[in-house]
Motif scaffolding. Structure first.
Motif, short mmCIF file in Angstrom:
data_model
loop_
_atom_site.label_atom_id
_atom_site.label_comp_id
_atom_site.label_asym_id
_atom_site.label_seq_id
_atom_site.Cartn_x
_atom_site.Cartn_y
_atom_site.Cartn_z
N ARG A 240 -2.06 10.71 6.00
CA ARG A 240 -2.65 9.83 4.99
C ARG A 240 -2.33 8.35 5.15
N LEU A 241 -1.08 8.00 5.47
CA LEU A 241 -0.70 6.60 5.54
C LEU A 241 0.31 6.39 6.65
N PRO A 242 -0.02 5.89 7.81
CA PRO A 242 -1.37 5.48 8.19
C PRO A 242 -2.33 6.66 8.38
N GLN B 229 0.85 -1.19 0.00
CA GLN B 229 0.00 0.00 0.00
C GLN B 229 0.89 1.24 0.00
N ALA B 230 0.54 2.23 -0.82
CA ALA B 230 1.39 3.41 -0.95
C ALA B 230 0.55 4.67 -1.10
N VAL B 231 1.15 5.77 -0.71
CA VAL B 231 0.57 7.10 -0.92
C VAL B 231 1.67 7.98 -1.48
N GLU B 232 1.28 8.81 -2.43
CA GLU B 232 2.23 9.72 -3.08
C GLU B 232 1.63 11.11 -3.10
N THR B 233 2.49 12.10 -2.96
CA THR B 233 2.06 13.49 -3.04
C THR B 233 3.17 14.28 -3.72
N SER B 234 2.84 15.45 -4.23
CA SER B 234 3.88 16.27 -4.85
C SER B 234 3.75 17.71 -4.39
N ARG B 235 4.90 18.36 -4.33
CA ARG B 235 4.97 19.76 -3.90
C ARG B 235 6.02 20.48 -4.74
N VAL B 236 5.71 21.70 -5.14
CA VAL B 236 6.69 22.56 -5.80
C VAL B 236 7.42 23.31 -4.70
N VAL B 237 8.75 23.25 -4.69
CA VAL B 237 9.54 23.92 -3.66
C VAL B 237 9.79 25.36 -4.10
N GLY B 238 9.28 26.29 -3.33
CA GLY B 238 9.48 27.71 -3.61
C GLY B 238 10.47 28.33 -2.64
#
Length: 140
Positions: free
Chosen positions: A72-74, A13-22
């Motif tokens: 999100r996970l857990p 089981q996996a969760v992924e997220t993305s962010r732009v670094v400013g």
């Protein structure tokens, strides 16, 4: 926020997220953490380093992993026990950091979850490691 109880978790089981670094993210992290290393904050200084420009704090990428584990996970109620980290490449202003946590082991007796943690920029690993957390259990 939605998360998972221990009994809802599965290996893989996996969760992924993305962010732009400013630049503002780096400056805020420096303020909160007290890490005012000029390689993060001073363009003139950073230009003299091997990176040639400002880079983000490595722990900023680690914070993206922390956010996944705590929300999100857990998810809510998870308790961080440990985290190993290897910083492989710099993260620069404007980079999109993709953070991912994947369940690799479950310890039913202790309620512990082991997760592979990784952050990537452009498909290349910038940080990886392993986290161990206690996942919340359902109340009787």
């Amino acid at each position: 926020m939605q998360g998972f109880y221990f009994d809802e978790l599965t290996v893989g089981q996996a969760v992924e997220t993305s962010r732009v670094v400013g630049a503002a993210d780096i400056e805020a992290f420096a303020e909160v953490s007290g890490d005012n290393n000029p390689v993060h904050l001073d363009e003139t200084y950073a230009a003299t380093t091997t990176f040639g420009e400002r880079i983000a704090h490595g722990m900023l990428s680690a914070a993206y992993i922390s956010a996944i584990l705590g929300t999100r996970l857990p998810g809510p109620g998870a308790i961080y026990l440990s985290q190993s980290l290897r910083f492989r490449r710099p993260v620069k202003i404007g980079d999109v950091v993709v953070a991912r946590a994947t369940v690799t082991a479950l310890d039913e007796a202790k309620g512990r979850v082991t997760l592979e943690t990784v952050c990537e920029v452009g498909g290349k690993t910038v940080m990886d490691g392993e986290a161990v957390v206690i996942a919340p259990r359902r109340t009787a």
